[in-house]
Write a protein that holds these residues in place. Structure first.
Motif, PDB file in Angstrom:
ATOM      1  N   PRO A 194      10.648   5.418   1.336  1.00 28.91           N
ATOM      2  CA  PRO A 194       9.206   5.442   1.096  1.00 28.91           C
ATOM      3  C   PRO A 194       8.433   4.491   2.001  1.00 28.91           C
ATOM      4  O   PRO A 194       7.197   4.530   2.036  1.00 28.91           O
ATOM      5  CB  PRO A 194       9.099   5.020  -0.376  1.00 28.91           C
ATOM      6  CG  PRO A 194      10.291   4.146  -0.581  1.00 28.91           C
ATOM      7  CD  PRO A 194      11.386   4.737   0.263  1.00 28.91           C
ATOM      8  N   TRP A 195       9.138   3.646   2.736  1.00 30.52           N
ATOM      9  CA  TRP A 195       8.489   2.664   3.619  1.00 30.52           C
ATOM     10  C   TRP A 195       8.110   3.320   4.942  1.00 30.52           C
ATOM     11  O   TRP A 195       6.960   3.410   5.300  1.00 30.52           O
ATOM     12  CB  TRP A 195       9.427   1.475   3.796  1.00 30.52           C
ATOM     13  CG  TRP A 195       9.032   0.361   4.720  1.00 30.52           C
ATOM     14  CD1 TRP A 195       9.893  -0.367   5.492  1.00 30.52           C
ATOM     15  CD2 TRP A 195       7.737  -0.203   4.967  1.00 30.52           C
ATOM     16  NE1 TRP A 195       9.214  -1.320   6.203  1.00 30.52           N
ATOM     17  CE2 TRP A 195       7.883  -1.245   5.899  1.00 30.52           C
ATOM     18  CE3 TRP A 195       6.454   0.094   4.510  1.00 30.52           C
ATOM     19  CZ2 TRP A 195       6.809  -2.005   6.378  1.00 30.52           C
ATOM     20  CZ3 TRP A 195       5.379  -0.660   4.981  1.00 30.52           C
ATOM     21  CH2 TRP A 195       5.561  -1.692   5.895  1.00 30.52           C
ATOM     22  N   TYR A 196       9.095   3.827   5.681  1.00 29.46           N
ATOM     23  CA  TYR A 196       8.777   4.610   6.877  1.00 29.46           C
ATOM     24  C   TYR A 196       9.933   5.554   7.161  1.00 29.46           C
ATOM     25  O   TYR A 196      11.053   5.329   6.719  1.00 29.46           O
ATOM     26  CB  TYR A 196       8.489   3.727   8.095  1.00 29.46           C
ATOM     27  CG  TYR A 196       9.685   2.979   8.641  1.00 29.46           C
ATOM     28  CD1 TYR A 196      10.571   3.589   9.530  1.00 29.46           C
ATOM     29  CD2 TYR A 196       9.922   1.653   8.291  1.00 29.46           C
ATOM     30  CE1 TYR A 196      11.673   2.908  10.027  1.00 29.46           C
ATOM     31  CE2 TYR A 196      11.018   0.960   8.789  1.00 29.46           C
ATOM     32  CZ  TYR A 196      11.883   1.592   9.655  1.00 29.46           C
ATOM     33  OH  TYR A 196      12.974   0.925  10.143  1.00 29.46           O
ATOM     34  N   THR A 197       9.656   6.623   7.886  1.00 34.94           N
ATOM     35  CA  THR A 197      10.688   7.575   8.286  1.00 34.94           C
ATOM     36  C   THR A 197      10.631   7.786   9.792  1.00 34.94           C
ATOM     37  O   THR A 197       9.619   7.534  10.442  1.00 34.94           O
ATOM     38  CB  THR A 197      10.508   8.935   7.578  1.00 34.94           C
ATOM     39  OG1 THR A 197       9.232   9.474   7.908  1.00 34.94           O
ATOM     40  CG2 THR A 197      10.633   8.791   6.070  1.00 34.94           C
ATOM     41  N   GLN A 245       0.832  -1.205   0.000  1.00 32.27           N
ATOM     42  CA  GLN A 245       0.000   0.000   0.000  1.00 32.27           C
ATOM     43  C   GLN A 245       0.866   1.254   0.000  1.00 32.27           C
ATOM     44  O   GLN A 245       0.563   2.227  -0.703  1.00 32.27           O
ATOM     45  CB  GLN A 245      -0.921  -0.003   1.219  1.00 32.27           C
ATOM     46  CG  GLN A 245      -1.974  -1.086   1.205  1.00 32.27           C
ATOM     47  CD  GLN A 245      -2.767  -1.128   2.502  1.00 32.27           C
ATOM     48  OE1 GLN A 245      -2.704  -0.209   3.324  1.00 32.27           O
ATOM     49  NE2 GLN A 245      -3.510  -2.203   2.711  1.00 32.27           N
ATOM     50  N   ARG A 246       1.942   1.238   0.784  1.00 34.61           N
ATOM     51  CA  ARG A 246       2.828   2.398   0.842  1.00 34.61           C
ATOM     52  C   ARG A 246       3.554   2.616  -0.482  1.00 34.61           C
ATOM     53  O   ARG A 246       3.569   3.724  -1.023  1.00 34.61           O
ATOM     54  CB  ARG A 246       3.865   2.204   1.958  1.00 34.61           C
ATOM     55  CG  ARG A 246       3.296   2.067   3.352  1.00 34.61           C
ATOM     56  CD  ARG A 246       2.863   3.377   3.936  1.00 34.61           C
ATOM     57  NE  ARG A 246       3.960   4.332   4.092  1.00 34.61           N
ATOM     58  CZ  ARG A 246       3.782   5.555   4.592  1.00 34.61           C
ATOM     59  NH1 ARG A 246       2.561   5.968   4.949  1.00 34.61           N
ATOM     60  NH2 ARG A 246       4.805   6.380   4.723  1.00 34.61           N
ATOM     61  N   LEU A 247       4.163   1.556  -0.988  1.00 37.73           N
ATOM     62  CA  LEU A 247       4.965   1.732  -2.190  1.00 37.73           C
ATOM     63  C   LEU A 247       4.133   1.948  -3.438  1.00 37.73           C
ATOM     64  O   LEU A 247       4.605   2.572  -4.397  1.00 37.73           O
ATOM     65  CB  LEU A 247       5.930   0.557  -2.359  1.00 37.73           C
ATOM     66  CG  LEU A 247       7.321   0.830  -1.733  1.00 37.73           C
ATOM     67  CD1 LEU A 247       7.229   0.997  -0.225  1.00 37.73           C
ATOM     68  CD2 LEU A 247       8.322  -0.245  -2.094  1.00 37.73           C
ATOM     69  N   GLN A 248       2.899   1.471  -3.443  1.00 36.77           N
ATOM     70  CA  GLN A 248       2.042   1.739  -4.591  1.00 36.77           C
ATOM     71  C   GLN A 248       1.742   3.228  -4.731  1.00 36.77           C
ATOM     72  O   GLN A 248       1.565   3.726  -5.846  1.00 36.77           O
ATOM     73  CB  GLN A 248       0.746   0.934  -4.484  1.00 36.77           C
ATOM     74  CG  GLN A 248       0.845  -0.466  -5.053  1.00 36.77           C
ATOM     75  CD  GLN A 248       1.179  -0.455  -6.532  1.00 36.77           C
ATOM     76  OE1 GLN A 248       0.424   0.063  -7.350  1.00 36.77           O
ATOM     77  NE2 GLN A 248       2.331  -1.022  -6.882  1.00 36.77           N
TER      78      GLN A 248
END
Length: 312
Positions: A251-254, A32-35
């Motif tokens: 792009p996954w998490y920061t 969902q995040r990377l899309q």
């Protein structure tokens, strides 16, 4: 097409730590995040034109299990199509919590990506260099990271062989005293002032960069740095060169207060967002004596910021 894109000597894209993992609960949230990123990139590239390549300097997989590589390769092949992709080695390419054999970790990287741990390529009159992160199992203390002598020699020799050409260098970790914490009193970000998150021999890398004309970009990830952290994009004068260091975030998490939580049965993944919760990657245009760097936020589909830096 945006202003100047068609004139660029080189237009490319770089993406920070993606951490593919073939765990159903993980993949459901991760996809969902990377899309958000890939849907926006495809629309953007239809407008601006496709980049010459995409690069990702390490931590493409969460662990070195072949199933994670297979998932990463399948997804990135689907999303990038014919755009050349250049992967790098990060610390998670050596992460084997499920008993993976450390001796085969780099063989797995080569098998799936058909690239050695460190390599270079030429495109658009630019030299691009992908450096390898050191194998933690070979370090005296994995908490203290050193760029290997072999990797330093490779960097020096490759820059010497391409003297006079602008150079973009990719390495998983930032150099010491580049990207910093947004709030060091709280500790919101892993950062380049910490051991493990930057090489102890960062000065040795800087010394090499200072010896070679027109080395202009140094791109890294590793820290999952949050948006607007100090030094996210930072230029330094090294010898006759203006070298700009860019941390590609993730792009996954920061942020180190975010990330994911997994239950003991590995059935449930809970995503804990950073503030601000952003999905960012970076575009680069090198033309003439200037580099245009742009940060794209894919959830909102807008440009966050741009930097123009010189090549000297």
């Amino acid at each position: 097409m945006s202003e100047g894109t068609h004139e660029a000597a080189l237009y490319f894209w770089a993406i920070g730590d993606m951490h593919y993992r073939a765990m159903p609960a993980w993949h459901e949230v991760h996809e969902q995040r990377l899309q958000l990123m890939f849907v926006d990139l495809r629309a953007l590239w239809q407008e601006e034109g496709e980049p010459a390549f995409c690069a990702a300097p390490g931590d493409l997989v969460e662990t070195c299990a072949p199933a994670n590589y297979e998932l990463a390769r399948t997804c990135l092949t689907r999303e990038l199509g014919d755009i050349p992709f250049y992967p790098g080695v990060g610390n998670h390419e050596f992460h084997g919590p499920d008993g993976e054999d450390p001796a085969t970790m780099l063989e797995t990287f080569h098998h799936f990506w058909q690239q050695p741990p460190r390599y270079s390529w030429q495109v658009g009159g630019i030299t691009c260099i992908m450096l390898d992160y050191p194998d933690p199992h070979m370090l005296q203390d994995p908490a203290y990271v050193y760029v290997s002598r072999e990797t330093l020699a490779f960097l020096d020799e490759t820059l010497m062989a391409s003297r006079g050409k602008p150079a973009a260098i990719f390495f998983h970790a930032p150099l010491r005293n580049t990207v910093l914490d947004r709030d060091p009193h709280v500790g919101r970000d892993y950062n380049s002032m910490q051991n493990f998150f930057s090489p102890e021999n960062s000065q040795a890398v800087r010394d090499i960069l200072a010896r070679h004309d027109r080395t202009c970009l140094f791109l890294s990830g590793h820290t999952h740095t949050g948006w607007e952290a100090p030094g996210l994009v930072k230029s330094e004068q090294l010898g006759q060169n203006t070298v700009t260091f860019i941390n590609l975030m993730s792009p996954w998490y920061t942020g180190n207060q975010g990330a994911v939580r997994i239950d003991k049965e590995l059935q449930t993944v809970t995503y804990v967002p950073d503030e601000p919760d952003v999905v960012v990657s970076f575009a680069f245009q090198i033309r003439g004596e200037e580099v245009l760097i742009r940060a794209r936020e894919h959830h909102s589909r807008r440009w966050l910021k741009e930097w123009r830096v010189s090549i000297r």
